[in-house]
Design a protein around this motif. Structure first.
Motif, PDB file in Angstrom:
ATOM      1  N   ARG C 228      -1.642  17.997  30.833  1.00  0.00           N
ATOM      2  CA  ARG C 228      -0.505  19.274  32.041  1.00  0.00           C
ATOM      3  C   ARG C 228      -0.024  18.228  32.564  1.00  0.00           C
ATOM      4  NH1 ARG C 228      -3.673  19.257  38.014  1.00  0.00           N
ATOM      5  NH2 ARG C 228      -3.723  17.204  38.145  1.00  0.00           N
ATOM      6  N   THR C 229       0.325  16.935  32.722  1.00  0.00           N
ATOM      7  CA  THR C 229       1.392  16.045  32.677  1.00  0.00           C
ATOM      8  C   THR C 229       2.671  15.624  31.189  1.00  0.00           C
ATOM      9  OG1 THR C 229      -0.211  14.412  33.317  1.00  0.00           O
ATOM     10  CG2 THR C 229       2.528  13.403  33.141  1.00  0.00           C
ATOM     11  N   ALA C 230       2.232  15.775  30.217  1.00  0.00           N
ATOM     12  CA  ALA C 230       2.593  15.847  29.551  1.00  0.00           C
ATOM     13  C   ALA C 230       3.828  17.311  28.948  1.00  0.00           C
ATOM     14  CB  ALA C 230       2.469  16.087  27.995  1.00  0.00           C
ATOM     15  N   ARG C 231       2.999  18.637  29.972  1.00  0.00           N
ATOM     16  CA  ARG C 231       3.769  19.722  29.672  1.00  0.00           C
ATOM     17  C   ARG C 231       4.623  19.601  30.601  1.00  0.00           C
ATOM     18  NH1 ARG C 231       0.989  24.920  30.465  1.00  0.00           N
ATOM     19  NH2 ARG C 231       3.221  25.646  28.751  1.00  0.00           N
ATOM     20  N   ALA C 232       4.355  18.941  31.818  1.00  0.00           N
ATOM     21  CA  ALA C 232       5.046  19.228  33.580  1.00  0.00           C
ATOM     22  C   ALA C 232       6.189  18.526  32.831  1.00  0.00           C
ATOM     23  CB  ALA C 232       4.370  18.437  34.271  1.00  0.00           C
TER      24      ALA C 232
END
Lengths: 339, 314, 328
Positions: C228-232
């Motif tokens: 999720r962080t990577a997408r954010a």
């Protein structure tokens, strides 16, 4: 990229997020509106099932369109990202708006060094940058957020950092591209209280320096009272109360807010008196109570509460909005009596 | 006469790279019907202490005396009858109830394990207990996943009360609950404590919660008690710099708009692996002097500091 | 890291030692006189006794074992009937095959390696690829097809699949020659065409399991916070899945793959039999049937060596992928 013109950087209007699950339709967010200006902090308060995290993910466009239906308007720097192509939104993510999460240990990739992950955030939005540039910027940011020996730390892995440092690293990663909006989802919940204080101070300092708009999501009213200029109280996917921190925390007009304030143990006041809890349990989003979502737990519920969803209307001042069927004079009186 | 007395309680773990001195010489007492709070941040050793009190962990040093009996190294057989008197409530209501057992079976387990036959039968007692904690006794046959977090925690409490204990160790009993539910459970614990005359060792990191439950409070830092005293003394006239910093760091709605007077500690909590020499808090203390590095301040008159805040100072 | 290696090498040696002792002793637990099996035709009692003497079968077991071990490390003298001096590593002389064990192994080992290793590469690529695809396209037709494929593969028997492949590709369509082994050094094309059916059969069966595993792991990883962080951060989906998710999802697969390959190297008997190729597996079976002690010992030891080395490699790979393992 700073767009021309003033006005709030982020404007959310009538946001609704719907999930179709096997057990039924979940209206995780059901008509939420707010705005945040640069240099200001909005605190979104709610418990589990309030929809606060779903809201923040919607602002970043992180919901899977196959699973969630997002409707309404989300204006980021004047641009509506609802319905915008994923490629376009992706360009904004990490550059114009960034997010930090609750548990920095699980939010950082365990297999890559902290420096590499931060540099990655820089390079994806600065395609011309060399590795050295990215590295330099990374170390600079790590120093800016108060991590000692940033050169050395950049080559370490997340599990080698302490909890507070990890969160600082996450903040560094989020701010490396100088975003206009920072969303912090429960950023200090997993931290010790003395470290929490440091992180909140850091966010405040960085906001002054970068002039970013901040949305801070939390269940902790104390945290909100310390950093928020404006407060949004969410319940069951809807807004219960919205206004300046002063108003909402000192002169609240929604029974849920009263309940939250009176049920939280404080360092002052009568320690021998029982706390005044809110009876019942947080609502299930699949079986949201009809009418006012809070009515099963509200000591002042009326017949109307069971049927009509209360509208969010201005109260004692135009910027103070409350969604409650009780007439304002009654609310003011009840609150005075309870104190 | 104290119900529980702890002297020099110590727990060291060996790990790669050295010895983790999780708990390093604790002294405190709890009287019957009294509540003592153990507060501190991560790594202070409060959870380890709680486990040692009910002998889930073996102390590496010191003594635990329960009702004038040294139980520090009692064997399992000898501990059996004592387990009726000493119970524990855990933090995570989702992990401490066996998902394959009905709630009735979970609450009855202490009775069945101990071979206790309450008058009227086990089932009746279990239903009594469920009612006592505010649950519907008809839900005897339901499974944990059918209950909310707060309700599960109540089941854990009912289980702890089954054998009519004299002292309960509560390890972060409300930390995992929603704010609105926390208050319900805290009130329940207060009521039970009053009605049943229970003694509690209440372990928490949330000082505000502890204030609403405990008559006496011990503040821990890196395995030692830095301050111990009556509730009002601790909260209104804290004498140890750490206690002051801790209280000052807590964001409180009542402090809305005030930003002065906040003590900001630098750095993170050091690990218990290599605690600083002398006074362990000195690396973050704004008052630290040379003596703080060479001599560990003993716990005298409830505070362990070479330069405690004067009594009566705000 | 060095300490880790040393510790592992020590446990490896211990394991191999234990394996050798147990298999040695087990042979003698067989209710059969090893010598009689060796010369079925015109063997009289006198001859049998002489053979027994030469093989050292009348010596105490410990001495026999010691002699054998000595042979492996230093070499030993086997007597004229067995080819005289046997250089290290000396694994004995096989009466059944009438040659030194090491010579037999020199012939059949490359065959097994040639069957297993390319097949393993194939089944890993296929399995992980399918698994990832299913995970990313969860619930769609592709996902269902992939699961169907893996179920089919998992429920098949190799001799059936093998026979089917032979029927279709060798005998009906005639595009592939009858399976046989040619050294890759002599003629790579022939090597490949002689073994390709075996590769496909093995790949079909094994990839099924890996596809399911990869799918499950990938799905779990995709729900992790760091994805999720990577997408954010604004990373492209390709990067998120390839660099962030895949590396995290792959670790359990590495372990299982290592164990499977290690075991397979010990001898894929059914594959060899189905396709009529003489590899380590078939050799081992013949050795047991023939009571050929030196050969049995050798094949058991080799299989053990492969498994143990595979385990070691897996541990090293794990440490290379996951830094938390390295530093603990």
């Amino acid at each position: 990229m700073r767009p021309v013109g003033d006005g709030p950087y982020l404007q959310v209007r009538d946001l609704r997020v719907r999930f179709d699950t096997e057990d039924g339709v979940v209206r995780a967010v059901d008509g939420v509106s707010f705005s945040v200006e640069r240099g200001k902090t909005l605190g979104i308060v709610g418990e589990s099932g309030s929809g606060k995290s779903v809201t923040s993910l919607a602002v970043l466009g992180l919901h899977d369109p196959k699973r969630a239906q997002v409707t309404g308007e989300i204006l980021v720097g004047g641009r509506d990202i609802v319905g915008l192509a994923e490629e376009e939104v992706r360009r904004l993510r990490g550059r114009d708006m960034a997010m930090i999460f609750q548990d920095p240990l699980s939010a950082l990739h365990p297999y890559y060094t902290v420096g590499r992950q931060i540099a990655e955030a820089y390079r994806v939005h600065h395609s011309g940058a060399t590795r050295r540039e990215a590295r330099q910027r990374t170390v600079e940011m790590l120093g800016r957020v108060g991590i000692p020996q940033p050169e050395r730390r950049a080559d370490q892995y997340p599990h080698e950092f302490s909890g507070g440092m990890r969160q600082r690293a996450m903040i560094a990663m989020a701010l490396i591209n100088d975003p206009d909006l920072l969303i912090a989802d429960e950023p200090t919940t997993a931290l010790d209280v003395t470290v929490q204080a440091q992180i909140l101070d850091l966010l405040g300092d960085l906001q002054d320096e970068f002039d970013s708009a901040i949305i801070l999501i939390t269940h902790d009213l104390g945290v909100v009272s310390q950093v928020a200029d404006e407060v949004l109280v969410m319940y069951g996917g809807r807004v219960a109360e919205h206004g300046s921190a002063q108003r909402v925390l000192r002169q609240p007009q929604h029974p849920y807010t009263w309940g939250l304030l009176s049920s939280v143990p404080s360092l002052h006041g009568d320690a021998d008196a029982d706390l005044v809890p809110i009876r019942g349990n947080p609502p299930s989003l699949i079986n949201l109570p009809p009418g006012c979502a809070f009515h099963p737990r509200c000591p002042h519920a009326t017949d109307r509460s069971r049927v009509d969803v209360p509208e969010l209307l201005p109260a004692d001042e135009p910027s103070h909005l409350v969604a409650c069927h009780l007439p304002e004079p009654d609310r003011l009186r009840l609150y005075q009596e309870a104190r | 006469m104290s119900l529980l007395a702890v002297e020099g309680l110590t727990k060291h773990f060996t790990a790669r790279g050295g010895v983790v001195r999780a708990v390093d010489g604790l002294d405190f007492t709890v009287r019957a019907g009294q509540t003592l709070g153990l507060v501190g941040e991560s790594g202070c050793g409060k959870t380890t202490t709680g486990r040692m009190l009910v002998r889930l962990l073996e102390p590496t040093g010191g003594r635990i005396v329960f009702e004038d009996r040294d139980i520090t190294h009692l064997g399992r057989r000898a501990m059996r009858p004592l387990r009726q008197d000493l119970q524990i409530i855990f933090q995570d209501p989702y992990a401490t109830l066996n998902p394959r057992h009905t709630v009735g079976r979970i609450v009855a387990m202490p009775l069945t394990v101990n071979g206790t036959r309450p008058p009227g039968g086990v089932k009746k007692r279990v239903q009594e207990l469920l009612e006592l904690v505010g649950l519907n006794p008809e839900h005897y046959n339901r499974y944990p996943h059918e209950f909310s977090g707060g309700q599960r925690q109540r089941v854990g409490i009912a289980r702890a009360l089954a054998l009519r204990p004299k002292l309960i160790v509560a390890d972060e009993p409300v930390s995992a609950l929603d704010v609105s539910i926390q208050a319900q459970v805290i009130n329940l614990l207060r009521q039970l404590q009053r009605d049943l005359g229970l003694a509690f060792v209440f372990i928490a990191h949330d000082l505000a919660v502890v204030r609403h439950f405990c008559q006496r409070v011990a503040v821990m830092y890196l395995g030692r008690i830095v301050e111990i005293g009556e509730r009002d003394e601790i909260y209104e006239r804290p004498r140890h710099p750490y206690t002051r910093a801790l209280l000052s760091a807590i964001p409180d709605v009542a402090k809305l708009g005030q930003s002065e007077g906040r003590i900001r500690l630098t750095g993170d909590v050091p690990t218990p692996m290599n605690p600083p020499s002398g006074c362990r808090f000195r690396t973050r203390c704004w008052k630290a002097q040379d003596i703080c590095a060479t001599e560990e301040p003993p716990l005298t008159a409830g505070v362990a500091c070479h330069f405690p805040e004067p009594e009566g100072a705000p | 890291m060095v300490r880790f290696l040393i510790k592992r090498l020590l446990s490896v040696s211990l394991t191999l030692f234990a394996v050798s002792v147990v298999s040695f002793l087990m042979f003698f637990a067989l209710p059969r006189d090893p010598v009689t099996g060796m010369c079925p035709k015109n063997c009289n009692a006198e001859r049998l006794e002489r053979v027994r003497q030469e093989l050292g079968l009348n010596d105490p077991k410990v001495e026999q074992y010691a002699a054998y071990m000595k042979g492996i490390f230093v070499g030993r003298d086997l007597g004229s009937a067995q080819g005289g001096k046997c250089e290290a590593p000396c694994l004995g002389y096989s009466y059944v095959n009438s040659e030194a064990v090491t010579d037999t192994l020199g012939r059949v080992l490359p065959v097994t390696l040639s069957i297993v290793i390319p097949a393993a590469i194939l089944w890993l690529l296929l399995g992980v690829g399918l698994g990832m695809l299913s995970a990313l396209r969860r619930g769609t037709l592709i996902d269902r097809l992939a699961i169907g494929f893996s179920l089919t593969g998992a429920s098949m028997q190799l001799y059936f699949v093998g026979a089917l492949l032979l029927l279709i590709f060798t005998y009906q369509l005639k595009i592939v020659p009858v399976p046989h082994y040619t050294s890759i050094l002599d003629n790579p094309l022939d090597w490949a065409s002689g073994l390709v059916l075996a590769w496909i059969a093995l790949a079909f069966l094994f990839s099924a399991i890996y596809a399911r595993l990869a799918r499950a792991q990938m799905l779990e990883t995709l729900s992790e916070d760091f994805v999720r962080t990577a997408r954010a951060k604004g990373l492209a989906k390709r990067t998120v899945y390839g660099r962030h998710a895949l590396r995290a999802a792959i670790t359990p697969l590495v372990t299982i793959a290592g164990l499977d390959v290690g075991a397979a190297l010990g001898g894929t008997v059914i594959t060899e039999t189905t396709f009529g190729i003489q590899g380590l597996g078939r050799t081992a079976v013949y050795a047991v049937r023939g009571g050929d002690l030196p050969m049995i010992m050798a094949t058991v030891l080799i299989a053990a060596v492969f498994v143990v080395i595979a385990n070691l490699v897996v541990d090293l790979l794990y440490a290379a992928i996951d830094p938390r393992v390295r530093l603990s």
